[in-house]
Design a protein around this motif. Sequence first.
Motif, short mmCIF file in Angstrom:
data_model
loop_
_atom_site.label_atom_id
_atom_site.label_comp_id
_atom_site.label_asym_id
_atom_site.label_seq_id
_atom_site.Cartn_x
_atom_site.Cartn_y
_atom_site.Cartn_z
N GLU A 29 0.83 -1.21 0.00
CA GLU A 29 0.00 0.00 0.00
C GLU A 29 0.86 1.26 0.00
O GLU A 29 0.52 2.26 -0.67
N ILE A 51 2.14 1.85 -3.47
CA ILE A 51 1.07 2.36 -4.33
C ILE A 51 0.81 3.83 -4.05
O ILE A 51 0.55 4.62 -4.97
N ARG A 52 0.92 4.23 -2.79
CA ARG A 52 0.79 5.67 -2.46
C ARG A 52 1.86 6.50 -3.15
O ARG A 52 1.60 7.61 -3.64
N ALA A 100 0.97 6.77 -6.77
CA ALA A 100 -0.16 7.69 -6.96
C ALA A 100 0.28 9.15 -6.84
O ALA A 100 -0.38 10.04 -7.37
N SER A 121 -0.98 -1.54 -8.61
CA SER A 121 -1.38 -0.13 -8.62
C SER A 121 -2.41 0.17 -9.71
O SER A 121 -3.04 1.22 -9.68
N ARG A 132 -5.72 1.31 -8.52
CA ARG A 132 -5.79 2.65 -7.95
C ARG A 132 -5.56 3.72 -9.02
O ARG A 132 -6.25 4.73 -9.05
N LEU A 133 -4.61 3.48 -9.89
CA LEU A 133 -4.22 4.50 -10.86
C LEU A 133 -5.03 4.45 -12.15
O LEU A 133 -5.06 5.42 -12.89
N ASP A 187 -5.43 -8.84 -11.27
CA ASP A 187 -6.23 -7.79 -10.66
C ASP A 187 -7.44 -7.49 -11.55
O ASP A 187 -7.33 -7.47 -12.78
#
Length: 203
Positions: free
Chosen positions: A38, A41-42, A45, A71, A74-75, A102
């Motif tokens: 995580e 991934i932050r 981002a 990612s 999220r992205l 995913d």
Amino acid sequence: MEHDDWLEHAVRQTARAPVTIRRWFPMVARKVGDDHVEARIRLLAALPDRTEIPGLYRYGDVHERRAVVLSAGRLGVDDMLLDLARDALRSNDPRLVTAAADPAVVAALPDDEVDQALMKVIFMGIPTARVPALVARVTPLTSRRVAGFVLERVCAGREVAAEVWQVIDRYPPVAELEQIREQLHADDPERRRAAAGALARRG
């Protein structure tokens, strides 16, 4: 510097100077611990654009590559991230293969590539429960392909996992199933044993 403070600092620096992510990204596991996926991934981002991402994947270890692929959820999936996910699907590391399954990635793949990915999962012995997005895309052709794989295994006297039947029985292929049953009467006792075991696992 505390873990949370370090991550916030890294995120801010990444946003201001994207090239610095090359320094932060490999350090995440050591600095953050169990939440390293995580945290990575932050960092991704925070990038103002995605030009750094291919290099992070190419030169990263399996954990870094896995975070890049994950990612996508999220992205958002673009051509670049989809190509990296395809590379992960071609790998022989179950961690990368399952990451590339995913839902966001799978939704962007054509049926034939989804079939290839699911076949690889089954061939590698990865539990299909770990790739529900692939299983959700099963078509009649997928069921026939997996049944053909089971037939090959049976003819070689080898066992198959029970979970293959959840794929095959979505669209039961009559001809392939009959060929598997025929092996119950094969001259080779190993074929008979393998066929009986495979069919018994069908439940």
